[in-house]
Enzyme design. Structure first.
Site, PDB file in Angstrom:
ATOM      1  N   HIS A 515       0.839  -1.189   0.153  1.00 10.63           N
ATOM      2  CA  HIS A 515       0.025   0.080  -0.004  1.00 10.63           C
ATOM      3  C   HIS A 515       0.738   1.212   0.171  1.00 10.63           C
ATOM      4  O   HIS A 515       0.947   1.944   0.958  1.00 10.63           O
ATOM      5  CB  HIS A 515      -0.879  -0.099   1.262  1.00 10.63           C
ATOM      6  CG  HIS A 515      -1.830  -1.464   1.372  1.00 10.63           C
ATOM      7  ND1 HIS A 515      -2.534  -1.629   2.412  1.00 10.63           N
ATOM      8  CD2 HIS A 515      -1.852  -2.243   0.268  1.00 10.63           C
ATOM      9  CE1 HIS A 515      -3.071  -2.866   2.145  1.00 10.63           C
ATOM     10  NE2 HIS A 515      -2.773  -3.122   1.078  1.00 10.63           N
TER      11      HIS A 515
HETATM   12  C1  LIG Z   1       0.354  -9.066  -2.252  1.00 10.29           C
HETATM   13  C2  LIG Z   1      -0.662  -8.066  -2.296  1.00 10.29           C
HETATM   14  C3  LIG Z   1      -1.954  -8.025  -1.538  1.00 10.29           C
HETATM   15  C4  LIG Z   1      -2.707  -6.788  -1.618  1.00 10.29           C
HETATM   16  N1  LIG Z   1      -3.763  -7.018  -0.824  1.00 10.29           N
HETATM   17  C5  LIG Z   1      -4.904  -5.856  -1.171  1.00 10.29           C
HETATM   18  C6  LIG Z   1      -5.886  -6.135  -0.418  1.00 10.29           C
HETATM   19  O1  LIG Z   1      -6.385  -6.910   0.100  1.00 10.29           O
HETATM   20  N2  LIG Z   1      -6.800  -4.766  -0.386  1.00 10.29           N
HETATM   21  C7  LIG Z   1      -6.599  -3.877  -1.005  1.00 10.29           C
HETATM   22  O2  LIG Z   1      -7.277  -2.841  -0.966  1.00 10.29           O
HETATM   23  N3  LIG Z   1      -5.361  -3.687  -1.829  1.00 10.29           N
HETATM   24  C8  LIG Z   1      -4.390  -4.831  -1.820  1.00 10.29           C
HETATM   25  N4  LIG Z   1      -3.159  -4.668  -2.579  1.00 10.29           N
HETATM   26  C9  LIG Z   1      -3.074  -3.588  -3.343  1.00 10.29           C
HETATM   27  C10 LIG Z   1      -3.570  -3.689  -4.875  1.00 10.29           C
HETATM   28  O3  LIG Z   1      -3.173  -4.635  -5.328  1.00 10.29           O
HETATM   29  C11 LIG Z   1      -3.445  -2.333  -5.586  1.00 10.29           C
HETATM   30  O4  LIG Z   1      -3.741  -1.331  -4.736  1.00 10.29           O
HETATM   31  C12 LIG Z   1      -4.166  -2.251  -6.940  1.00 10.29           C
HETATM   32  O5  LIG Z   1      -3.616  -3.218  -7.582  1.00 10.29           O
HETATM   33  C13 LIG Z   1      -3.749  -0.931  -7.439  1.00 10.29           C
HETATM   34  O6  LIG Z   1      -4.371  -0.887  -9.020  1.00 10.29           O
HETATM   35  P1  LIG Z   1      -3.495  -0.045 -10.088  1.00 10.29           P
HETATM   36  O7  LIG Z   1      -4.165   0.013 -11.215  1.00 10.29           O
HETATM   37  O8  LIG Z   1      -3.052   1.216  -9.451  1.00 10.29           O
HETATM   38  O9  LIG Z   1      -2.172  -0.845 -10.251  1.00 10.29           O
HETATM   39  P2  LIG Z   1      -1.923  -2.426 -10.866  1.00 10.29           P
HETATM   40  O10 LIG Z   1      -3.261  -2.938 -10.573  1.00 10.29           O
HETATM   41  O11 LIG Z   1      -0.740  -3.047  -9.972  1.00 10.29           O
HETATM   42  O12 LIG Z   1      -1.613  -2.147 -12.163  1.00 10.29           O
HETATM   43  C14 LIG Z   1      -0.712  -1.456 -12.739  1.00 10.29           C
HETATM   44  C15 LIG Z   1      -0.088  -2.271 -14.018  1.00 10.29           C
HETATM   45  O13 LIG Z   1       0.891  -1.349 -14.685  1.00 10.29           O
HETATM   46  C16 LIG Z   1       1.923  -2.203 -15.242  1.00 10.29           C
HETATM   47  N5  LIG Z   1       2.816  -1.138 -15.580  1.00 10.29           N
HETATM   48  C17 LIG Z   1       3.927  -0.534 -14.700  1.00 10.29           C
HETATM   49  N6  LIG Z   1       4.836   0.183 -14.877  1.00 10.29           N
HETATM   50  C18 LIG Z   1       4.497   0.121 -16.362  1.00 10.29           C
HETATM   51  C19 LIG Z   1       5.238   0.572 -17.634  1.00 10.29           C
HETATM   52  N7  LIG Z   1       6.336   1.367 -17.410  1.00 10.29           N
HETATM   53  N8  LIG Z   1       4.826   0.327 -18.958  1.00 10.29           N
HETATM   54  C20 LIG Z   1       3.623  -0.607 -19.093  1.00 10.29           C
HETATM   55  N9  LIG Z   1       3.060  -1.083 -17.873  1.00 10.29           N
HETATM   56  C21 LIG Z   1       3.601  -0.745 -16.623  1.00 10.29           C
HETATM   57  C22 LIG Z   1       2.138  -3.217 -14.160  1.00 10.29           C
HETATM   58  O14 LIG Z   1       2.685  -4.211 -14.657  1.00 10.29           O
HETATM   59  C23 LIG Z   1       0.659  -3.457 -13.772  1.00 10.29           C
HETATM   60  O15 LIG Z   1       0.170  -4.474 -14.381  1.00 10.29           O
HETATM   61  C24 LIG Z   1      -2.350  -5.787  -2.467  1.00 10.29           C
HETATM   62  C25 LIG Z   1      -1.427  -5.987  -3.143  1.00 10.29           C
HETATM   63  C26 LIG Z   1      -0.527  -6.880  -3.515  1.00 10.29           C
HETATM   64  C27 LIG Z   1       0.801  -6.834  -3.914  1.00 10.29           C
END
Ligand SMILES: Cc1cc2nc3c(=O)[nH]c(=O)nc-3n(C[C@H](O)[C@H](O)[C@H](O)COP(=O)(O)OP(=O)(O)OC[C@H]3O[C@@H](n4cnc5c(N)ncnc54)[C@H](O)[C@@H]3O)c2cc1C
Ligand code: SF4
Lengths: 588, 252
Positions: A515
């Site tokens: 987080h």
């Molecule tokens: C083990 C674990 C447990 C978790 N448990 C919880 C939970 O229980 N509850 C909760 O609220 N949250 C939880 N989280 C957090 C949650 O996963 C994230 O808050 C959420 O996925 C964020 O969404 P996002 O779209 O911002 O990023 P993401 O879903 O991570 O997506 C970002 C994507 O961008 C891609 N990317 C990054 N840089 C580049 C680039 N330069 N070029 C192309 N692509 C790129 C990445 O590969 C990724 O696929 C957890 C996270 C982890 C790791």
């Protein structure tokens, strides 16, 4: 030289939670959308089949689903006097990689923030006076309110099929739900998950202590559910391989199980996988994004021109890309000026281990988000006047797994190896119960992100540098929350109980949460925020930044429900306001 | 919007392409960049299953190293009348196969200089891979034992002496030549516990001994019938990714 691709309406960097939501919303609006994803394509049925998804070594210990630090990592230091060193392997957090992003391997604990969390600075100064806050604390209001976001929390929960029980239905408090939550427009889409023994026993102890425990809202579904897009999820089987793992049952809410089956077949959508965006391009004025440049897995460089650029690359990489692209003014901790990298924050968790005799908790019967919690010590739900700190968190019995490599416990004083260790883990595995706190982390002048002067990634780009340590306020909070948790846990009747409040300095070797927050925060003032209340860049109006990057500070909850709600909120602003009149949605 | 179910590239094809080209910078072992248009066709079990470790000679250790590691893991997790120790559980085989694979060469980790090995508070900073650390530390341990115990190797000294030496390495009271004592002890202990509790597919946890010892049912995936049976002992024996002993004929 980058080869130039045909222009598209929208390019999305990262196809995780926020990228999938935005792609869905904007293809529905008729736009042509191209998503560029750093990691591989992943599919529930073929990548996590129940014949081998349950592999602790591969997925947890060896980090199979996560970004390889060799490709991209960051450097870390506790304070500006230290030299930052690279995170050579992951520890404290686990950066996602691949289609679905963190949605593949999250626990799916799906919380809303409190009404007061969104107006934190004004709320706390109104109640306690400005002098109550530490001088170097840089918390601020979000520029959106709970009421603004409520319809979009609802959208994300109904997308996911979240299992829970409302404690506040349109202002009506209900027994059995969270009495502190903001009003919900309707009940959760599915009822709570069933509870195993530990959370049941803890909830009983909480009731005896005068609290109102409630089931943790869970994206591991209690029953089959078909979401508004027509995608169906199955019931969770309490397999205990959830956090760090992909679900083999279609029962954990993730982009794969909620959006992608309707998004991918659309004519006006396509995605490139194993392609890493290097930077956002801007025109000569620096006020307009022209698209992105990325490198594919053969090392070929491509330019994807687009009218609208959406940064959905997860908090850390959003900030990294903004810094590498020279968009916005980088934060300077000496003057407090600049906004890119400012107000980095995290999460402050802690635990209580309770060792019992003659109890069997079957810790392996678990799901990522099952459990019973109380919210009496979250946010400003309790009077901080005499306590000397601000902030708080939910506390409770959350039974995520009983995986043995990392999940065996023995009371402290037990040797870490040899006959005594062996006897102790055999004796305590089934009868030990760990309860947890999940606390807020506010922002400070000296906690920030910038570019590292020394270390580079596989593409030759400067690594992101993190300067962060826990502050006194948070350590007092963690001690207090852990003590309150222990008061209740003690009533479960353990023979031995051990408190583990979080302590400074921040230990990057030990997993805490993923987080990570802030670094390009939202707000009303371009001097203290990088994006406006619609997540639109103040500097480059055809660039929007999604994810926890926007949090001015972190609340005592997991972030993703709020991240999802902000994605729907921003999508609505793009569809209803920006497309009609492309330009700044808020005048600075 | 018209729906299309054809995928431009399915995963299996992408994997084949990946086998031909190792990928830019050696970073992408799972195929090449693909363009996703339409939902990729469902390709059952097309993801890569784990490589099941096969019995046989050491793949990384020399004979002497293997003997030393068997003796080490058998003191870290000693046998008792009911449950096998580290050696019989296969912990040394597990470590051998791990060191011969990606873990042994720090595959995927950030290994660019400069390395500040003195820093202990900003994550591990060693320039050496696990394979290099084992090779060097086992040699140092051997040298230490031969000096301290009249030419005997670790495996040849009495159990009480072995335990004393291990305690010394753990506390830092005993250091080895390259100053690797405590760091090596921690790595070895972590890997030994992994070998004892990881799926038997990786060469350790023989007959699921680690799981049976603590009461963990292993790679089961469905506990819906047991979630509300509170404080009751789960009755079914463990299963592993590769099955259960009663399903597989025993070798040798
Ligand atoms: C083990 C674990 C447990 C978790 N448990 C919880 C939970 O229980 N509850 C909760 O609220 N949250 C939880 N989280 C957090 C949650 O996963 C994230 O808050 C959420 O996925 C964020 O969404 P996002 O779209 O911002 O990023 P993401 O879903 O991570 O997506 C970002 C994507 O961008 C891609 N990317 C990054 N840089 C580049 C680039 N330069 N070029 C192309 N692509 C790129 C990445 O590969 C990724 O696929 C957890 C996270 C982890 C790791
Ligand atoms: S606990 Fe439930 S949701 Fe999580 S991986 Fe297992 S079956 Fe899927």
């Amino acid at each position: 030289m980058a080869r130039k691709l045909p222009a598209t309406d929208v390019v999305i960097v990262g196809l995780g939670w926020t990228g999938s939501i935005l792609a869905h919303e904007l293809t529905e609006a008729g736009l042509n959308v191209v998503a560029i994803e750093r990691g591989p394509w992943r599919d529930t049925s073929s990548d996590f089949p129940v014949t081998y998804a349950q592999d602790e070594l591969r997925y947890h210990i060896r980090h199979e689903l996560f970004l390889r630090p060799a490709q991209e990592t960051l450097t870390f230091r506790h304070n500006a006097r230290q030299t930052a060193l690279p995170m050579r392997t992951w520890g404290t957090f686990m950066p996602p990689n691949g289609v679905g992003g963190g949605g593949v391997h999250w626990n799916a604990e799906t919380w809303r923030f409190l009404e007061s969390d969104f107006v934190l600075k004004s709320h706390l100064t109104d109640r306690y006076g400005a002098k109550f806050l530490p001088d170097d604390m840089t918390i601020q209001d979000w520029g959106v309110t709970y009421a603004d976001l409520e319809p979009h929390y609802d959208q994300f929960e109904y997308l996911c099929g979240t299992s829970g029980y409302a404690g506040n239905l349109a202002g009506q408090k209900r027994q059995g739900g969270n009495p502190y939550e903001g009003p919900r427009s309707r009940e959760y889409p599915t009822p709570p998950q069933k509870q195993p023994y530990g959370p049941t026993l803890w909830a009983k102890a909480a009731v005896e202590s005068g609290f109102q425990p409630f089931p943790q809202p869970s994206g591991n579904l209690s029953q089959a559910y078909t979401n508004p897009l027509g995608v169906t999820l199955g019931p969770c089987t309490y397999c205990g391989y959830c956090e760090w793992f992909g679900c083999g049952n279609y029962s954990k809410a993730s982009p794969q199980t909620t959006i992608l089956p309707t998004l991918l077949p659309k004519e006006n959508f396509k995605a490139h996988t194993l392609c890493t965006v290097q930077r956002i391009n801007t025109d000569g004025t620096g006020k307009r994004a022209t698209g992105v440049t990325y490198i594919d897995s053969n090392g070929e460089e491509w330019e994807q021109p687009a009218d609208l650029v959406l940064l959905c690359a997860f908090q850390l990489f959003n900030v990294h890309l903004l810094l590498l692209s020279g968009i916005g003014t980088p934060y300077d901790p000496n003057t407090g000026e600049g906004v890119i990298g400012r107000n980095y924050s995290y999460q402050v968790t802690s635990a209580v281990d309770a060792f019992f005799e003659d109890q069997n908790f079957n810790p392996f019967i678990a799901s990522g988000a099952i459990g019973m919690c109380i919210d009496d010590f979250n946010g400003d739900n309790f009077d901080h006047g005499s306590l000397g700190f601000v902030g708080g968190g939910y506390i409770g019995a959350v039974q995520t797994n009983g995986r043995p490599i990392l999940g065996t416990r023995a009371p402290s004083g037990t040797p870490s190896w040899g006959a005594e260790w062996k006897k102790a883990v055999a004796e305590h595995y089934l009868s030990t119960y760990t309860t947890v706190t999940h606390g807020s982390c506010y922002s400070y002048k000296d906690c920030f992100l910038d570019l590292d002067p020394t270390y580079t990634d596989a593409y030759g780009r400067k690594l992101l540098r993190m300067t962060f340590d826990f502050h006194d306020n948070e350590m007092k909070m963690s001690q207090y929350l852990t003590d309150r948790l222990a008061d209740i846990t003690q009533k479960m009747g353990p023979k031995v109980m051990e408190k583990h409040p979080r302590t400074a300095p921040y230990n990057v070797n030990v997993y805490q949460t993923t987080h990570t927050c802030g670094g390009a925060v939202m707000g009303d003032d371009p001097k203290t925020s990088a994006v406006n209340r619609y997540l639109q860049s103040w500097d480059v109006p055809n660039l929007f930044v999604f994810g926890a990057t926007a949090f001015p500070q972190n609340a005592g909850y997991n972030p993703t429900n709020t991240v999802g709600a902000l994605a729907f909120w921003g999508a609505k602003a793009i569809r209803e306001q920006y497309l009609k009149n492309p330009g700044p949605l808020v005048q600075a | 919007m018209t729906k299309r179910t054809d995928a431009v590239v399915t995963r299996r094809r992408a994997l084949l392409a990946g086998a031909a080209a190792a990928g830019f910078l050696g970073l992408f072992t799972r195929g090449n960049a693909i363009e996703l248009r339409g939902m990729p066709a469902w390709d059952p079990l097309s993801g890569p299953p784990p490589d099941i470790v096969k019995p046989g000679p050491w793949q990384f250790f020399t004979a002497e190293e293997g003997t030393a590691v068997e003796a080490l893991v058998d003191r870290l997790i000693p046998p008792d009348p009911k449950w096998a120790g580290g050696k019989d559980a296969g912990c040394a085989v597990y470590i051998d196969r791990q060191l011969a694979g990606p873990f042994g060469r720090s595959a995927g980790l950030y290994m660019r200089p400069p390395f500040d090995e003195q820093a202990t508070d900003r994550g591990p900073q060693s320039p050496f891979t696990p394979a290099q650390r084992y090779r060097r530390s086992l040699a140092d341990l051997d040298e230490h034992c031969k000096g301290a115990f009249a030419g005997k190797s670790f495996a040849q000294i009495p159990d009480a002496e072995k335990d004393k030496l291990l305690s010394g390495l753990e506390s830092g009271a005993v250091t080895l030549k390259h100053n690797t004592g405590r760091g090596f002890f921690e790595l070895l202990l972590q890997n030994t516990k992994e070998g004892f509790f990881a799926d038997p597919a990786y060469g350790g946890n023989r007959d699921m001994v680690g799981w049976r010892m603590i009461g963990f049912p292993g790679a089961r995936y469905d506990y819906r019938d047991w979630i509300e049976r509170h404080n009751e002992t789960y009755p079914r024996p463990p299963v592993a990714i590769s099955g259960a002993p009663q399903w597989t004929p025993r070798q040798g």
